[in-house]
Design an enzyme around this catalytic site. Sequence first.
Site, PDB file in Angstrom:
ATOM      1  N   TYR A 108       0.801  -1.224   0.000  1.00  0.00           N
ATOM      2  CA  TYR A 108       0.000   0.000   0.000  1.00  0.00           C
ATOM      3  C   TYR A 108       0.836   1.279   0.000  1.00  0.00           C
ATOM      4  O   TYR A 108       0.293   2.374   0.045  1.00  0.00           O
ATOM      5  CB  TYR A 108      -0.955   0.025   1.210  1.00  0.00           C
ATOM      6  N   LYS A 139       2.425 -14.991   4.338  1.00  0.00           N
ATOM      7  CA  LYS A 139       2.378 -15.905   3.192  1.00  0.00           C
ATOM      8  C   LYS A 139       3.826 -16.187   2.787  1.00  0.00           C
ATOM      9  O   LYS A 139       4.219 -16.076   1.623  1.00  0.00           O
ATOM     10  CB  LYS A 139       1.564 -15.228   2.063  1.00  0.00           C
ATOM     11  N   ASP A 179      -3.821 -18.241   4.275  1.00  0.00           N
ATOM     12  CA  ASP A 179      -4.952 -19.030   3.761  1.00  0.00           C
ATOM     13  C   ASP A 179      -5.484 -19.980   4.835  1.00  0.00           C
ATOM     14  O   ASP A 179      -6.696 -20.156   4.994  1.00  0.00           O
ATOM     15  CB  ASP A 179      -4.573 -19.778   2.467  1.00  0.00           C
ATOM     16  N   ASP A 192      -5.884  -6.184   6.115  1.00  0.00           N
ATOM     17  CA  ASP A 192      -7.030  -5.505   5.524  1.00  0.00           C
ATOM     18  C   ASP A 192      -8.103  -6.538   5.165  1.00  0.00           C
ATOM     19  O   ASP A 192      -9.289  -6.376   5.469  1.00  0.00           O
ATOM     20  CB  ASP A 192      -6.536  -4.777   4.253  1.00  0.00           C
ATOM     21  N   ASP A 230     -11.956  -7.677   7.379  1.00  0.00           N
ATOM     22  CA  ASP A 230     -13.331  -7.664   6.860  1.00  0.00           C
ATOM     23  C   ASP A 230     -14.009  -9.018   7.111  1.00  0.00           C
ATOM     24  O   ASP A 230     -15.207  -9.068   7.392  1.00  0.00           O
ATOM     25  CB  ASP A 230     -13.346  -7.316   5.368  1.00  0.00           C
TER      26      ASP A 230
END
Length: 359
Positions: free
Chosen positions: A137, A188, A221, A245, A249
Amino acid sequence: MTRRIAVIPGDGIGIEVTREATALLEALKRRARLPVEVVEFDWGAEKYLREGVSLPSGALRMLEREFDAIFIGALGDPRVPSNQHAADILLGIRFGLDLYVNQRPVKLLEAKLCPLKSRSEKDVNFVIFRENTEGPYVGIGGIFKPGTAGEVAVQEDLNTRKGVERILVYAFEYAQKQGLKRVCMSDKSNALRFGHGLWQSVYGEVRQRYPAIESRHLYIDTLAMEMVRDPGQFDVIVTSNMLGDIISDLGAQLQGGIGLAPSANLHPGRVSMFETVHGSAPQIAGKNIANPMAALLTAGLMLDRLGFSNIGMEIERVVAEALRQDCVTPDLGGTRSTTGVGGWIRERVLQSLQPTQVM
Ligand code: ATP
């Protein structure tokens, strides 16, 4: 000492839900002698379109010097398709003040709102710490041969030892202070061997400083699966900017929806920024139907941080009561308005607080 709060209602439903949060703060000040001063700023799409100003020059220094906290509603307006003003204001404050901790509590306040079968309030109660200043970002990258068949887009994922270490330390310290036993670091690193490899090595060092805390690692994951399969196994989750992020959610849905999710952007010792997780939702703006609960819970999180944890807890208790009694807006299946729910919660919070409880 009076705490000074800079309020930026922003755009769309941000304006409507922030009105409920400031009404609560003003009522607490007037009727329960809460020592706060609220100062509103009209930064948002309207000002940007009118004056070409998003984050005014000198704003960051002013916020730092003169305020104890910043409260933001939401930013985003279809009249500014680039969303430039939102990026300038939100990312400008986050990056400019180096607010490296994004804290997102995931707490189910009413079991019937959980989309998972047979889960109760005790099964969904954890905190996500998302690194807030690095990752993809930061906007490093570019486009080569734009608009051609050979177009190439590069977006760099920035990870620094300092950045990774400070968010991991914050998460472990938080767990220790709150008496929480379990910290889960997620990345990851099996695919992103360099960037997330750094997370692995720093995590290996930091976790050894906290032997009393049960720490473990999950690939992102696997974490997503586990959050749905058994959310009760988590106390604290810490991860990178983009992964945080996304999973926050997912967390917001576990707690009943985005209209219920508060967040804080922190840097210990500096002015912090508190915001709802939801956006400006232009399609429902101006209809008095937006859910104000995320904004009220965000105000609670802010008061908690400013040293009024009893009020933060009280706001949460009353929001839970409103959910139980179906005093809710249409997003949660109710018929109440934004102002109706906001007023209901405000009155009950005030009724339960004596002036002396605030100080
Ligand atoms: P952004 O792109 O900035 O995230 P957005 O408003 O499009 O902005 P979200 O905030 O994620 O996206 O919201 C998605 C949808 O959820 C909205 O369009 C709206 O229908 C609903 N929603 C979000 N917040 C609320 C709220 N407080 N009350 C009711 N509905 C909401």
